[in-house]
Write a protein that holds these residues in place. Structure first.
Motif, PDB file in Angstrom:
ATOM      1  N   GLY A 116      35.751  61.121  52.384  1.00  0.00           N
ATOM      2  CA  GLY A 116      37.148  60.737  52.745  1.00  0.00           C
ATOM      3  C   GLY A 116      36.971  59.408  51.746  1.00  0.00           C
ATOM      4  N   PRO A 117      38.912  59.013  51.805  1.00  0.00           N
ATOM      5  CA  PRO A 117      39.686  58.268  51.014  1.00  0.00           C
ATOM      6  C   PRO A 117      39.517  56.551  52.023  1.00  0.00           C
ATOM      7  N   ARG A 118      39.772  56.555  50.626  1.00  0.00           N
ATOM      8  CA  ARG A 118      39.037  54.615  51.091  1.00  0.00           C
ATOM      9  C   ARG A 118      39.500  54.328  50.172  1.00  0.00           C
ATOM     10  N   PRO A 119      40.456  52.708  50.862  1.00  0.00           N
ATOM     11  CA  PRO A 119      40.763  51.950  50.716  1.00  0.00           C
ATOM     12  C   PRO A 119      40.003  51.163  48.992  1.00  0.00           C
ATOM     13  N   LEU A 120      40.240  50.710  47.651  1.00  0.00           N
ATOM     14  CA  LEU A 120      39.719  50.939  46.252  1.00  0.00           C
ATOM     15  C   LEU A 120      40.356  49.576  46.030  1.00  0.00           C
ATOM     16  N   ILE A 121      38.961  48.197  45.692  1.00  0.00           N
ATOM     17  CA  ILE A 121      38.927  47.231  44.775  1.00  0.00           C
ATOM     18  C   ILE A 121      38.839  47.903  43.218  1.00  0.00           C
ATOM     19  N   LEU A 122      39.424  46.862  42.866  1.00  0.00           N
ATOM     20  CA  LEU A 122      38.948  46.602  40.845  1.00  0.00           C
ATOM     21  C   LEU A 122      38.701  45.499  40.992  1.00  0.00           C
ATOM     22  N   LEU A 132      41.984  54.156  36.799  1.00  0.00           N
ATOM     23  CA  LEU A 132      42.271  53.950  38.545  1.00  0.00           C
ATOM     24  C   LEU A 132      42.609  55.690  38.879  1.00  0.00           C
ATOM     25  N   THR A 133      43.543  55.915  37.979  1.00  0.00           N
ATOM     26  CA  THR A 133      44.017  57.431  38.116  1.00  0.00           C
ATOM     27  C   THR A 133      43.115  58.115  37.915  1.00  0.00           C
ATOM     28  N   ALA A 134      41.803  58.106  37.532  1.00  0.00           N
ATOM     29  CA  ALA A 134      40.462  58.757  37.777  1.00  0.00           C
ATOM     30  C   ALA A 134      39.577  58.720  38.740  1.00  0.00           C
ATOM     31  N   VAL A 135      39.567  57.093  39.204  1.00  0.00           N
ATOM     32  CA  VAL A 135      39.191  57.424  39.862  1.00  0.00           C
ATOM     33  C   VAL A 135      39.418  57.879  41.082  1.00  0.00           C
ATOM     34  N   GLN A 136      40.680  57.856  41.677  1.00  0.00           N
ATOM     35  CA  GLN A 136      41.471  58.210  42.657  1.00  0.00           C
ATOM     36  C   GLN A 136      41.626  58.836  42.702  1.00  0.00           C
ATOM     37  N   GLY A 137      41.056  60.233  41.659  1.00  0.00           N
ATOM     38  CA  GLY A 137      40.931  61.512  41.937  1.00  0.00           C
ATOM     39  C   GLY A 137      39.960  61.745  42.504  1.00  0.00           C
ATOM     40  N   LEU A 138      38.569  61.556  43.209  1.00  0.00           N
ATOM     41  CA  LEU A 138      37.420  61.557  43.278  1.00  0.00           C
ATOM     42  C   LEU A 138      37.387  62.069  44.468  1.00  0.00           C
ATOM     43  N   GLY A 162      39.712  58.490  46.548  1.00  0.00           N
ATOM     44  CA  GLY A 162      41.095  59.034  47.153  1.00  0.00           C
ATOM     45  C   GLY A 162      42.883  57.939  46.866  1.00  0.00           C
ATOM     46  N   ALA A 163      43.550  58.474  46.648  1.00  0.00           N
ATOM     47  CA  ALA A 163      45.067  57.607  46.599  1.00  0.00           C
ATOM     48  C   ALA A 163      45.120  56.996  47.644  1.00  0.00           C
ATOM     49  N   GLY A 164      44.528  55.670  48.257  1.00  0.00           N
ATOM     50  CA  GLY A 164      44.017  54.841  49.240  1.00  0.00           C
ATOM     51  C   GLY A 164      45.317  53.185  48.961  1.00  0.00           C
ATOM     52  N   PRO A 165      45.205  52.000  49.512  1.00  0.00           N
ATOM     53  CA  PRO A 165      45.592  51.017  48.902  1.00  0.00           C
ATOM     54  C   PRO A 165      44.477  50.313  47.887  1.00  0.00           C
ATOM     55  N   VAL A 166      45.436  50.224  47.315  1.00  0.00           N
ATOM     56  CA  VAL A 166      44.248  49.608  45.806  1.00  0.00           C
ATOM     57  C   VAL A 166      44.274  47.500  45.726  1.00  0.00           C
ATOM     58  N   GLY A 167      43.144  47.244  45.487  1.00  0.00           N
ATOM     59  CA  GLY A 167      43.220  45.697  45.072  1.00  0.00           C
ATOM     60  C   GLY A 167      42.364  45.407  44.001  1.00  0.00           C
ATOM     61  N   TYR A 168      42.566  43.998  43.176  1.00  0.00           N
ATOM     62  CA  TYR A 168      41.952  43.860  42.351  1.00  0.00           C
ATOM     63  C   TYR A 168      41.687  42.337  42.634  1.00  0.00           C
ATOM     64  N   TRP A 169      40.356  42.040  42.142  1.00  0.00           N
ATOM     65  CA  TRP A 169      39.084  40.649  42.080  1.00  0.00           C
ATOM     66  C   TRP A 169      39.569  40.766  40.532  1.00  0.00           C
ATOM     67  N   GLY A 170      39.309  39.808  40.254  1.00  0.00           N
ATOM     68  CA  GLY A 170      39.088  38.848  38.869  1.00  0.00           C
ATOM     69  C   GLY A 170      39.402  37.302  38.728  1.00  0.00           C
ATOM     70  N   PHE A 213      34.954  49.983  51.429  1.00  0.00           N
ATOM     71  CA  PHE A 213      35.495  49.795  50.411  1.00  0.00           C
ATOM     72  C   PHE A 213      35.058  50.929  49.152  1.00  0.00           C
ATOM     73  N   ALA A 214      35.925  51.001  48.022  1.00  0.00           N
ATOM     74  CA  ALA A 214      35.236  52.428  47.194  1.00  0.00           C
ATOM     75  C   ALA A 214      35.051  50.833  46.209  1.00  0.00           C
ATOM     76  N   VAL A 215      35.144  50.365  45.611  1.00  0.00           N
ATOM     77  CA  VAL A 215      34.813  48.966  44.477  1.00  0.00           C
ATOM     78  C   VAL A 215      34.383  49.917  42.547  1.00  0.00           C
ATOM     79  N   VAL A 216      35.397  49.620  41.669  1.00  0.00           N
ATOM     80  CA  VAL A 216      34.299  49.759  40.465  1.00  0.00           C
ATOM     81  C   VAL A 216      34.877  49.377  39.634  1.00  0.00           C
ATOM     82  N   ALA A 217      34.178  48.887  38.477  1.00  0.00           N
ATOM     83  CA  ALA A 217      34.078  47.348  37.852  1.00  0.00           C
ATOM     84  C   ALA A 217      33.800  48.408  36.244  1.00  0.00           C
TER      85      ALA A 217
END
Lengths: 260, 260
Positions: free
Chosen positions: B36-42, B128-134, B138-146, B69-73
């Motif tokens: 299921g959907p969850r917030p995502l951090i890039l 972001l588009t690709a990963v939110q399609g999983l 899902g298309a939840g709120p998104v954060g960025y860390w860098g 969270f889901a996290v993508v690097a």
């Protein structure tokens, strides 16, 4: 000094016990039904405020209810329920006049804090000893929270009192405090308001810089002197929990019935 | 672009899924058994680093395991498993030479980030588009860390990409970025190292000042560029939880068996 702890009332999971120690009026906040020792947080109010000012109360309730801490707040010399002496009244009048005239009151603020610091430090040391003698507080780790005048009176306390292990400070400039700040070595979380019209930004940054602590963190937020965001209370709770312990849930509250 | 998500391995409650999206290599981190959907951090890495650099991994594991969270690097252009172009190699060589000679590399760092920013922003938008399609993102709120280069490439992304709602940034000066920073309006937690030998303190303070966000907090700690204290990961987790949601325990993980 006679320590007189009065009856208790409880709201929102927190028990308040007003007290006097000699001539010092204070309030002790503990989790409702607390028994046994726990970390203690001393809370120093701002200039012109008192032991139950809104900023103190908001922190005290959360530190007790969510963190499991004991919290004690007292009226600073010449504040709250305490008598005001002539020299203080003169100072306060001069300060108001200068601020109304748009002048920089920084020097006078520093002089006022210096006037009060000796008594304030002695008050806190006596209160700390008295409160730690209570069964539901005990001799656990101790923290200090105070911004603005609470920082100005807290720094001399931290510089001389080894029983305090961590502090949240801020909203003050370096004037008159550089040497005192250098003698503070406990972990500090330092709050700065980026658009503070009463504390020049560079002097607040210089006070953070002057702290002797190896472990110190500056938290700066937009807004004026009184505008610390509410989430800084979450951060303070997390900071005190990291340095003083508690909050695991299990030992947070007593079992209820037998309250000393 | 072809999105190829490879097999998953799980350690310490976190599932890692390496992927490629066209020529972009990346890794997706999710709580083990997530459905299921969850917030995502890039998470954007620093200069010379890659998608699994220690600072990225440490954050990614905690954000997924403790925050839910889901996290993508991903590897930034010219970094990690990606090919290096001639112009980049030239820049990197010049920068190393200047730093070795004790010169201020600030201008060159800014120019290097500008060189990479266009591609980096396009990469993140596609990822972001690709990963939110999983299903388990899902298309939840998104954060960025860098931080450092992750901040230099993150600011142009935040200035143009409306799907990102909060960011942890820092370790960078204002040079070349004032206008871009002014266009960033989401809540920001900005990390500054007080004794950073690579980023002059006043320029880092000026970058914090330049951010257009009404809700922004500066966290400054003693130490050099690489010395962010571990507790800032706690603070980042708390910040993302406040702005993106999650962490209540219940919805943190899926029930386990049927993983999409």
């Amino acid at each position: 000094m006679r320590f007189s702890l009065t009856s208790r009332t409880s709201t929102d999971g927190v028990t308040e016990q007003p007290f006097t120690l000699g001539e010092i009026p204070g309030v002790l906040f503990t989790p409702q039904g607390a028994t046994g020792p726990r970390p203690l947080i001393l809370m120093g109010h701002g200039g012109g405020q008192h032991k139950k000012a809104p900023g103190v109360l908001a922190g005290a309730y959360r530190f007790a209810a969510e963190g499991g801490f004991a919290v004690v707040a007292i009226d600073a010399p010449n504040h709250g329920d305490r008598p005001k002496d002539e020299r203080f009244v003169q100072f306060a009048g001069d300060m108001r006049a200068r601020m109304a005239a748009g002048e920089d009151p920084t020097g006078l603020v520093a002089a006022m804090h210096e006037l009060l610091a000796g008594q304030a430090v002695a008050d806190w040391q006596a209160v700390l000893t008295a409160v730690q003698g209570l069964d539901h507080v005990g001799a656990g780790p101790v923290g200090y929270w105070g911004v603005s005048m609470g920082c100005g009176l807290g720094l001399p306390l931290l510089a001389t009192e080894p029983r305090i292990h961590a502090a949240v400070l801020g909203l003050l400039g370096v004037q008159g405090l550089a040497e005192t700040a250098a003698r503070v070595t406990v972990p500090v979380q330092f709050l700065l308001q980026w658009d503070d019209t009463r504390v020049p930004r560079d002097r607040a940054l210089a006070l953070f810089d002057a702290l002797g602590s190896a472990d110190k963190t500056l938290h700066a937020n937009p807004g004026d002197h009184g505008g610390i965001p509410a989430f800084e209370t979450d951060d303070a709770l997390q900071f005190f929990t990291r340095h003083l312990g508690m909050r695991s849930g299990a030992s947070r509250r007593g079992t209820g019935s037998s309250i000393s």
